[in-house]
Design a protein around this motif. Structure first.
Motif, PDB file in Angstrom:
ATOM      1  N   TRP A 177       0.670  -1.272   0.122  1.00 24.75           N
ATOM      2  CA  TRP A 177       0.021  -0.151  -0.027  1.00 24.75           C
ATOM      3  C   TRP A 177       0.884   1.279   0.215  1.00 24.75           C
ATOM      4  O   TRP A 177       0.746   2.196  -0.629  1.00 24.75           O
ATOM      5  N   THR A 178       1.863   1.184   0.870  1.00 27.43           N
ATOM      6  CA  THR A 178       2.611   2.309   1.011  1.00 27.43           C
ATOM      7  C   THR A 178       3.764   2.431  -0.110  1.00 27.43           C
ATOM      8  O   THR A 178       4.525   3.573  -0.296  1.00 27.43           O
ATOM      9  N   SER A 179       3.896   1.627  -1.324  1.00 30.35           N
ATOM     10  CA  SER A 179       4.734   1.814  -2.352  1.00 30.35           C
ATOM     11  C   SER A 179       3.800   3.170  -3.219  1.00 30.35           C
ATOM     12  O   SER A 179       4.525   3.364  -4.071  1.00 30.35           O
ATOM     13  N   ILE A 180       2.809   3.271  -2.869  1.00 28.09           N
ATOM     14  CA  ILE A 180       2.211   4.574  -3.581  1.00 28.09           C
ATOM     15  C   ILE A 180       2.342   5.905  -2.601  1.00 28.09           C
ATOM     16  O   ILE A 180       2.144   5.627  -1.514  1.00 28.09           O
ATOM     17  N   LYS A 181       3.165   6.595  -3.279  1.00 30.61           N
ATOM     18  CA  LYS A 181       3.692   7.469  -2.500  1.00 30.61           C
ATOM     19  C   LYS A 181       2.590   8.534  -1.682  1.00 30.61           C
ATOM     20  O   LYS A 181       2.712   8.788  -0.393  1.00 30.61           O
ATOM     21  N   ALA A 182       1.446   8.815  -2.067  1.00 28.52           N
ATOM     22  CA  ALA A 182       0.435   9.421  -1.666  1.00 28.52           C
ATOM     23  C   ALA A 182      -0.201   8.450  -0.235  1.00 28.52           C
ATOM     24  O   ALA A 182      -0.511   9.148   0.889  1.00 28.52           O
ATOM     25  N   ALA A 183      -0.127   7.355  -0.622  1.00 27.79           N
ATOM     26  CA  ALA A 183      -0.546   6.309   0.882  1.00 27.79           C
ATOM     27  C   ALA A 183       0.485   6.451   1.807  1.00 27.79           C
ATOM     28  O   ALA A 183      -0.019   6.828   2.832  1.00 27.79           O
ATOM     29  N   ALA A 184       1.809   6.398   1.433  1.00 25.38           N
ATOM     30  CA  ALA A 184       2.720   6.716   2.511  1.00 25.38           C
ATOM     31  C   ALA A 184       2.839   8.112   3.088  1.00 25.38           C
ATOM     32  O   ALA A 184       3.274   8.235   4.204  1.00 25.38           O
ATOM     33  N   ALA A 185       2.297   9.115   2.384  1.00 21.69           N
ATOM     34  CA  ALA A 185       2.185  10.383   2.919  1.00 21.69           C
ATOM     35  C   ALA A 185       1.122  10.792   3.583  1.00 21.69           C
ATOM     36  O   ALA A 185       0.825  11.723   4.318  1.00 21.69           O
ATOM     37  N   GLY A 186       0.201   9.812   3.703  1.00 21.87           N
ATOM     38  CA  GLY A 186      -1.105   9.884   4.338  1.00 21.87           C
ATOM     39  C   GLY A 186      -2.201  10.977   3.270  1.00 21.87           C
ATOM     40  O   GLY A 186      -3.188  11.628   3.968  1.00 21.87           O
ATOM     41  N   ALA A 187      -1.760  10.881   2.018  1.00 20.44           N
ATOM     42  CA  ALA A 187      -2.769  11.701   1.310  1.00 20.44           C
ATOM     43  C   ALA A 187      -3.904  11.073   0.968  1.00 20.44           C
ATOM     44  O   ALA A 187      -3.903  10.593  -0.471  1.00 20.44           O
ATOM     45  N   VAL A 188      -4.820  10.633   1.717  1.00 18.30           N
ATOM     46  CA  VAL A 188      -5.936   9.719   1.242  1.00 18.30           C
ATOM     47  C   VAL A 188      -7.090  10.444   1.666  1.00 18.30           C
ATOM     48  O   VAL A 188      -7.324  10.734   2.948  1.00 18.30           O
ATOM     49  N   THR A 189      -8.278  10.327   1.008  1.00 15.83           N
ATOM     50  CA  THR A 189      -9.513  10.814   1.436  1.00 15.83           C
ATOM     51  C   THR A 189     -10.470  10.020   0.894  1.00 15.83           C
ATOM     52  O   THR A 189     -10.277   8.783   0.229  1.00 15.83           O
ATOM     53  N   GLU A 190     -11.791  10.389   0.977  1.00 18.53           N
ATOM     54  CA  GLU A 190     -12.930   9.789   0.745  1.00 18.53           C
ATOM     55  C   GLU A 190     -13.244   9.906  -0.837  1.00 18.53           C
ATOM     56  O   GLU A 190     -13.485  11.148  -1.137  1.00 18.53           O
ATOM     57  N   TRP A 191     -13.876   8.838  -1.353  1.00 22.93           N
ATOM     58  CA  TRP A 191     -14.444   9.200  -2.740  1.00 22.93           C
ATOM     59  C   TRP A 191     -15.832   8.844  -2.604  1.00 22.93           C
ATOM     60  O   TRP A 191     -16.177   7.530  -2.256  1.00 22.93           O
ATOM     61  N   PRO A 192     -16.741   9.827  -2.627  1.00 21.05           N
ATOM     62  CA  PRO A 192     -18.339   9.286  -2.665  1.00 21.05           C
ATOM     63  C   PRO A 192     -18.579   8.857  -3.907  1.00 21.05           C
ATOM     64  O   PRO A 192     -19.337   9.092  -4.772  1.00 21.05           O
ATOM     65  N   ALA A 193     -18.440   7.448  -4.150  1.00 21.61           N
ATOM     66  CA  ALA A 193     -18.516   6.557  -5.405  1.00 21.61           C
ATOM     67  C   ALA A 193     -20.162   6.131  -5.557  1.00 21.61           C
ATOM     68  O   ALA A 193     -20.480   5.432  -5.000  1.00 21.61           O
ATOM     69  N   TYR A 194     -20.463   6.635  -6.783  1.00 23.12           N
ATOM     70  CA  TYR A 194     -21.486   6.314  -7.105  1.00 23.12           C
ATOM     71  C   TYR A 194     -23.069   6.671  -6.560  1.00 23.12           C
ATOM     72  O   TYR A 194     -23.940   6.281  -7.109  1.00 23.12           O
ATOM     73  N   TRP A 195     -23.027   7.164  -5.522  1.00 20.31           N
ATOM     74  CA  TRP A 195     -24.278   7.283  -4.764  1.00 20.31           C
ATOM     75  C   TRP A 195     -24.727   8.787  -4.466  1.00 20.31           C
ATOM     76  O   TRP A 195     -25.843   8.761  -3.989  1.00 20.31           O
ATOM     77  N   LEU A 196     -24.089   9.767  -4.825  1.00 16.24           N
ATOM     78  CA  LEU A 196     -24.835  11.215  -4.720  1.00 16.24           C
ATOM     79  C   LEU A 196     -25.965  11.280  -5.606  1.00 16.24           C
ATOM     80  O   LEU A 196     -25.865  11.284  -6.888  1.00 16.24           O
TER      81      LEU A 196
END
Length: 319
Positions: free
Chosen positions: A274-293
């Motif tokens: 997971w942390t091989s993705i730089k954003a994941a390692a940096a904690g740059a993770v947020t929510e995606w309101p996927a398909y339900w709005l």
């Protein structure tokens, strides 16, 4: 002569009233081009969870709802008053048909998803030869390239069902959304070069979403967010499936994780790569309101969260 004239007047009035009553029937043409016509405006409506999320804030309350998951977990229904509404299904593709029949529906309102060619809950549940279609006609909004277009289509449908769209609460939610959208666009403008990636974290793989078929991601693109578009979409048309060993195939500055379940980040963090993705390692993770709005209030809240994440993100992280 007077009596004859009076009779003619009464006959003309009767015919006029009869014609008016006939004209008071209801019809709606869905995104597939199919028109449903009824003798009167339907009052007893069974709705899919997403259709309910589109209609309830506009003042149209279904008598029954079928959901894709336990109602407590259904993002589309959170914050809505469901008092007095019968829940007839809480799993994808499943309903209690006896409960549904007991509600004596005039109409089933679902959604049509053109990418997969299915109605809400799957065609076995809500298709042309499904159990629900045996109870009442099925119609609804087509899920297209913009959540705004979906909401506007719900407004058209709701108005045909008797909704008063001049209601002050509806105007307030629309204004709240517009403020949130403007803040979102401003945050993007302040971070030139920032890239984002929408994903679903599965135990078996990381699923990278394509904006095509995701109305909210297409909106985000339209408003200036640079979203990574995967290059190998699976047969269902929504995701590229990447093994966790190759989780670093794409390197965004910000990851948006599908928030339809509460365990996404936990599942992702359990993967060594997971942390091989730089954003994941940096904690740059947020929510995606996927398909339900499906309404302006929910959209405003989702945009506020995304704006905060964009403001906190490093636009040079992926370099």
């Amino acid at each position: 002569m007077i009596r004859v004239s009076l009779r003619l007047v009464l006959l003309a009035l009767f015919l006029t009233l009869s014609a008016t009553a006939f004209a008071a029937g209801w019809s709606y043409t869905d995104g597939t081009g199919k028109t449903v016509t009824l003798d009167a405006v339907p009052a007893r409506i069974i709705a899919s969870q997403d259709a309910a999320a589109g209609l309830i804030p506009l003042g149209i309350r279904p008598v029954g709802i079928y959901a894709d998951s336990p109602v407590a977990d259904a993002k589309a229904l959170q914050g809505l008053d469901l008092t007095g509404i019968e829940i007839i299904g809480q799993s994808w593709g499943e309903i209690d048909i006896e409960k549904a029949a007991a509600l004596q529906p005039d109409l089933i309102v679902a959604e049509y998803w053109p990418v997969s060619g299915e109605w809400s809950g799957g065609n076995k549940l809500a298709g042309p030869d499904s159990p629900l279609s045996a109870l009442a006609p099925i119609t609804g909004v087509t899920v297209g390239e913009s959540v705004i277009a979906i909401i506007e289509d719900y407004e058209t449908l709701a108005q045909s069902l008797g909704a008063d769209l001049t209601n002050s609460d509806i105007a307030a939610e629309r204004a709240r959304f517009e403020t949130a959208r403007d803040s979102f666009k401003a945050a993007i403008s302040a971070k030139p070069g920032l890239t984002a990636m929408a994903a679903f974290a599965g135990n078996d793989a990381l699923y990278i979403a394509t904006p095509h078929g995701s109305s909210e991601l297409t909106d985000f693109q339209t408003w200036g967010l640079d979203i990574i578009v995967p290059d190998a979409i699976d047969q269902h048309g929504y995701f590229e499936n990447i093994s966790w060993e190759n989780a670093d195939k794409y390197q965004p500055d910000l990851i948006m994780l599908d928030n339809r379940t509460s365990t996404q980040l936990q599942i992702a963090q359990a993967q060594p790569t997971w942390t091989s993705i730089k954003a994941a390692a940096a904690g740059a993770v947020t929510e995606w309101p996927a398909y339900w709005l499906r309404n302006y209030g929910a959209y405003a809240g989702a945009l506020d969260k995304l704006t905060s994440a964009i403001n906190a993100a490093d636009a040079n992280l992926s370099e």
